[in-house]
Design an enzyme around this catalytic site. Structure first.
Site, PDB file in Angstrom:
ATOM      1  N   LYS A  37       0.845  -1.202   0.000  1.00 38.21           N
ATOM      2  CA  LYS A  37       0.000   0.000   0.000  1.00 38.21           C
ATOM      3  C   LYS A  37       0.882   1.254   0.000  1.00 38.21           C
ATOM      4  CE  LYS A  37      -3.867  -2.430   2.049  1.00 38.21           C
ATOM      5  NZ  LYS A  37      -4.578  -2.869   3.255  1.00 38.21           N
TER       6      LYS A  37
ATOM      7  N   GLN B 282      -5.056  -1.801   9.402  1.00 36.17           N
ATOM      8  CA  GLN B 282      -4.876  -3.093   8.747  1.00 36.17           C
ATOM      9  C   GLN B 282      -5.468  -4.214   9.612  1.00 36.17           C
ATOM     10  OE1 GLN B 282      -3.463  -3.562   5.597  1.00 36.17           O
ATOM     11  NE2 GLN B 282      -4.127  -5.673   5.847  1.00 36.17           N
TER      12      GLN B 282
ATOM     13  N   ASP C  50     -11.290   2.378   3.786  1.00 37.08           N
ATOM     14  CA  ASP C  50     -11.607   0.957   3.593  1.00 37.08           C
ATOM     15  C   ASP C  50     -13.111   0.757   3.381  1.00 37.08           C
ATOM     16  OD1 ASP C  50      -9.514  -0.826   3.428  1.00 37.08           O
ATOM     17  OD2 ASP C  50      -9.215  -0.974   5.598  1.00 37.08           O
TER      18      ASP C  50
END
Ligand code: NAD
Length: 289
Positions: free
Chosen positions: A51, A95, A118
């Protein structure tokens, strides 16, 4: 059979983001994504590094917070709170998975809905479920939709089956397909006869994490298959959930693993960070008026 080439498409998505980011940078706005990683999960470290690399390519500033496995929930919440109020931060991503002593739902709910790149916050999930896709949407299913559209696949009226019902992939995937007019069945580990659903499907999205779950005798000729699964075999090879060799002989379109949806997920994260930055810019301008 046509391969749904996520690798190629993801590159063009990242290039588009890169050129939009360059325009913002010229105006003095540097899109900024904060990524928080808690603990020592090896795949998570790999994903976070990938990422950060994509951010660098697109010109997005990435702030990576690597916290120890013993980080408490309150310490994590305090960091999220600081980032929520930090005007220089446009997107926040925690994460997953998190260590067992941290409540995932509490953490997701703590992220500002406008910075939730997200798309996992219940507010953004609610917007998606009510058919308003104005919020931030989960990257993997968003990448699947982008991939289908790039190949001019119109899902309206199709019989679609989503295998997997997680909050990250299966459920939002089913909702996005429903919002586009497909008739959607969602199958999961408790589904008694999977092939009853898959045999009549025009479109199958598999996101179960189960090697060779979908085989040729479970699908009809001409089916469109999207394989979200990522499984690492004992020999180190990466495979999806679909028996690619046999299913590809019957499919009209099929995504490979690797080179399919996986590549799209990070590209859509870049697109979501740009979307969050643009919305942030707009609200900043509004409040200055
Ligand atoms: P998860 O474990 O949270 O959910 C799996 C879902 O599949 C569950 O709903 C479960 O009921 C269902 N399932 C499992 N085995 C099944 C079976 N035998 N028959 C029917 N249903 C079954 O996983 P997830 O986070 O949704 O991820 C699913 C897969 O997608 C994994 O392989 C994961 O690595 C992969 N993934 C890929 C990307 C990407 O970018 N390509 C992103 C996220 C997840």
């Amino acid at each position: 059979m046509t391969l749904l080439d996520g690798k190629k498409l993801s590159q063009s998505v990242k290039d588009e983001v890169k050129s939009e980011v360059a325009k913002l940078v010229q105006k003095g706005i540097v899109p900024t994504l904060a990524v928080i990683l808690v603990g020592d999960d090896v795949p998570s470290h790999t994903y976070v590094n990938a990422k950060a690399k994509a951010c660098e390519y697109c010109g997005i500033k990435s702030l990576v917070y690597k916290l120890g496995a013993d980080t408490t929930q309150s310490e994590l919440l305090a960091l999220i709170n600081t980032l929520n109020f930090d005007d220089s931060v446009d997107g926040i991503l925690v994460q997953l998975p998190l260590p067992a002593h941290i409540n995932k739902a509490t953490i997701i709910e703590a992220i500002s809905t406008h910075k939730d790149v997200d798309g996992f916050h219940p507010f953004n999930v609610g917007l998606l479920n009510t058919g308003f896709e104005s919020g931030l949407l989960p990257c993997t299913p968003l990448g699947v939709i982008k991939l289908l559209k790039a190949y001019d696949i119109n899902v309206e009226g199709l019989d679609a089956v989503v295998i997997g019902a997680s909050n990250i992939v299966g459920r939002p995937m089913a909702t996005m397909l429903l919002n586009l007019g497909a008739s959607v069945s969602v199958c999961h580990i408790k589904t008694r006869d999977l092939s009853l659903y898959t045999k009549r499907a025009d479109l199958i999205v598999v996101a179960a994490g189960c090697v060779n779950l979908l085989k040729a005798d479970m699908v009809k000729e001409g089916v469109i298959v999207v394989d979200v699964g990522i499984n690492r075999l004992a020999n180190g090879k990466l495979v999806g959930d679909v028996d690619f060799d046999s299913v590809s002989k019957k499919a009209s379109f099929i995504s490979p693993v690797p080179g399919g949806v996986g590549a799209m997920t990070i590209a859509m994260l870049m697109a979501n960070t740009l979307k969050a930055t643009l919305a942030h810019k707009k609200s900043r301008e509004k409040s200055q008026k």
